[in-house]
Scaffold this active site. Sequence first.
Site, PDB file in Angstrom:
ATOM      1  N   GLN A  97      42.809 -36.764 145.032  1.00  0.00           N
ATOM      2  CA  GLN A  97      42.961 -36.598 146.497  1.00  0.00           C
ATOM      3  C   GLN A  97      44.011 -37.572 147.043  1.00  0.00           C
ATOM      4  O   GLN A  97      44.938 -37.892 146.331  1.00  0.00           O
ATOM      5  CB  GLN A  97      41.604 -36.759 147.214  1.00  0.00           C
ATOM      6  CG  GLN A  97      40.624 -35.605 146.963  1.00  0.00           C
ATOM      7  CD  GLN A  97      39.900 -35.671 145.641  1.00  0.00           C
ATOM      8  OE1 GLN A  97      39.263 -36.667 145.345  1.00  0.00           O
ATOM      9  NE2 GLN A  97      39.963 -34.640 144.847  1.00  0.00           N
ATOM     10  N   LYS A 119      50.495 -36.480 141.704  1.00  0.00           N
ATOM     11  CA  LYS A 119      49.928 -37.621 140.965  1.00  0.00           C
ATOM     12  C   LYS A 119      49.880 -37.352 139.466  1.00  0.00           C
ATOM     13  O   LYS A 119      50.169 -38.236 138.662  1.00  0.00           O
ATOM     14  CB  LYS A 119      48.497 -37.918 141.468  1.00  0.00           C
ATOM     15  CG  LYS A 119      48.449 -38.338 142.926  1.00  0.00           C
ATOM     16  CD  LYS A 119      47.025 -38.509 143.411  1.00  0.00           C
ATOM     17  CE  LYS A 119      46.233 -37.220 143.506  1.00  0.00           C
ATOM     18  NZ  LYS A 119      46.708 -36.264 144.516  1.00  0.00           N
ATOM     19  N   ASP A 178      47.712 -33.587 146.397  1.00  0.00           N
ATOM     20  CA  ASP A 178      48.790 -32.757 145.835  1.00  0.00           C
ATOM     21  C   ASP A 178      50.173 -33.388 145.985  1.00  0.00           C
ATOM     22  O   ASP A 178      51.178 -32.692 146.143  1.00  0.00           O
ATOM     23  CB  ASP A 178      48.787 -31.344 146.461  1.00  0.00           C
ATOM     24  CG  ASP A 178      47.466 -30.627 146.233  1.00  0.00           C
ATOM     25  OD1 ASP A 178      46.789 -30.920 145.228  1.00  0.00           O
ATOM     26  OD2 ASP A 178      47.106 -29.771 147.064  1.00  0.00           O
ATOM     27  N   GLY A 221      43.243 -30.991 141.495  1.00  0.00           N
ATOM     28  CA  GLY A 221      44.007 -30.093 140.634  1.00  0.00           C
ATOM     29  C   GLY A 221      45.292 -30.837 140.325  1.00  0.00           C
ATOM     30  O   GLY A 221      46.131 -31.000 141.199  1.00  0.00           O
ATOM     31  N   HIS A 222      45.386 -31.387 139.118  1.00  0.00           N
ATOM     32  CA  HIS A 222      46.545 -32.205 138.751  1.00  0.00           C
ATOM     33  C   HIS A 222      47.369 -31.457 137.718  1.00  0.00           C
ATOM     34  O   HIS A 222      46.833 -30.942 136.745  1.00  0.00           O
ATOM     35  CB  HIS A 222      46.081 -33.567 138.192  1.00  0.00           C
ATOM     36  CG  HIS A 222      45.356 -34.403 139.212  1.00  0.00           C
ATOM     37  ND1 HIS A 222      44.822 -35.626 138.931  1.00  0.00           N
ATOM     38  CD2 HIS A 222      45.100 -34.163 140.530  1.00  0.00           C
ATOM     39  CE1 HIS A 222      44.261 -36.113 140.029  1.00  0.00           C
ATOM     40  NE2 HIS A 222      44.408 -35.240 141.001  1.00  0.00           N
TER      41      HIS A 222
END
Length: 472
Positions: free
Chosen positions: A239, A15, A12, A39-40
Amino acid sequence: MTVTIVGAQLGDEGKGGIVDVFGESADVVARYQGGDNAGHTVVHGGETYKLSLVPSGAVRGKVGVLGNGCVVNPATLFDELDDLHEQGLDPDVRVAERAHVIMPYHRILDNLEEDVRSDDDLKVGTTGRGIGPTYEDKAGRRGVRVGDLLDAEVLRDRLEYVIPQKRRLIEEVYEIDLDAVDLAFDGFTAAEAFDTDAVLEQYRAYGERLDEEGMTVVAGEFLADSIDDGEQVMLEGAQGTLLDIDHGNFPYVTSSNPTAGYAATGSGLGVTTVGDGEVVGVVKGYLSRVGTGPMPTELGPSEGGHGVDAGEQSAATGSDPTPEDLASYIREEGGEYGTVTGRPRRVGWLDLPMLRHAARASGFTGFAVNHVDVLAGLETVKVGDSYELDGEKIETIPSTTERWADCEPTFRSFDGWPEADWSAVAAEGYEALPENARTYLEYVAEQIDTPLYAVGLGPEREQTVVLEHPFE
Ligand code: GDP
Ligand code: IMO
Ligand code: MG
């Protein structure tokens, strides 16, 4: 050429946003590890896109590839693609035939194993997406690959071998009655997730859809051909370094390698191809952590939820804030709450030993620092400069999690910077940043011996200052 984007901390870091900024020049954006545990976020045209599996470039019309190093849940993939279609996009996403498939029984196992571990205080706090059990089956040579979904007979053979084993694991080792397990994922109850015929039928159908839509590829060949054709390839890590199964703080890690070495293995490109390109580390200007594990520079506990009042918030900007005041300030300003559960994330100061470790493990050629706007308003901003362990000063992180937990950070303090119109600052460029923020950023760059490529001042592409563009 390739540009690889790697999380330098605990996930988080922003990215997705950096992939969006630098991916402007890319033709293809490929993921090389992880699955829908990611979760991007990409903010574009007033819309916020939260992508857990589809590569972030898809929002801007880039070809997306899920490499062989990924673990793919077809239910998530198709849901996400359908949602993007509803939002008016037409993403072109390819999936490696060698990638492993997250099956419904993997998700059940992930959740049951977390319960079992919590009895011994060993809970990792996984995302419950079945990531660990799927990588276990890959290493155990009993996994199902995307290519297997295309052949009903092969798929049946694989499932007839693995499902009875998993069932026995749950019933005989964990001594859990599957019919009494109140969990359901991707349209399967716990009992159905271990029913070979039911799984075969649904996963065969996924295989047909992948095939009909021409989505499966040999990722390495596809990407190498793109490069031969003069295209630019971005490799999007998920990650972060401290969640890496080799270089992270085991066992509080994910089951793959987010660090850059795996960008080659997990995409099928040669290490020389990846190494000829750039590797950009993404850093959040402070730390946030969603799961269990040490965090030497942690600020205060993470109890409570949304709704810190204005008094508590202003206490943090005064001259003598407590760690708890600072934690809640940063948490509120940075929106550091779990997207699914709303749980407050743990927060802490930037940790330089962690960044030195990350820069070395991935060989960063440049780095980006996000969330510099979030720290604005604080009188003092600190960084953990080094640690003290057994009376000795150390500058990187020890290899065991227990030793890391014993580290006492030594902090360096920087004068804070005021709130600003960050979009205007970003439009003007790096020199328009408050001087104290530049001092802070330049100190970090010097300490990790890596050039600063970008500074995030907000979630949007236009709120990111680019100092150096890795594709140019
Ligand atoms: P990722 O998993 O590394 O892609 O990061 P996430 O998308 O999970 O979390 C980062 C969050 O911070 C998202 O909500 C982003 O929109 C937001 N974000 C990214 N960069 C910045 C920044 O520079 N400033 C602020 N305020 N928010 C940012
Ligand atoms: P992005 O790509 C933050 C954490 C989980 C847990 C550990 C293992 O958005 O940065 P897993 O489900 O992977 O077996 O969980 O890793 N974790 C993340 N934390 N960002 C992520 O992804 C994460 N993916 C996994 O919270 O501690
Ligand atoms: Mg994320």
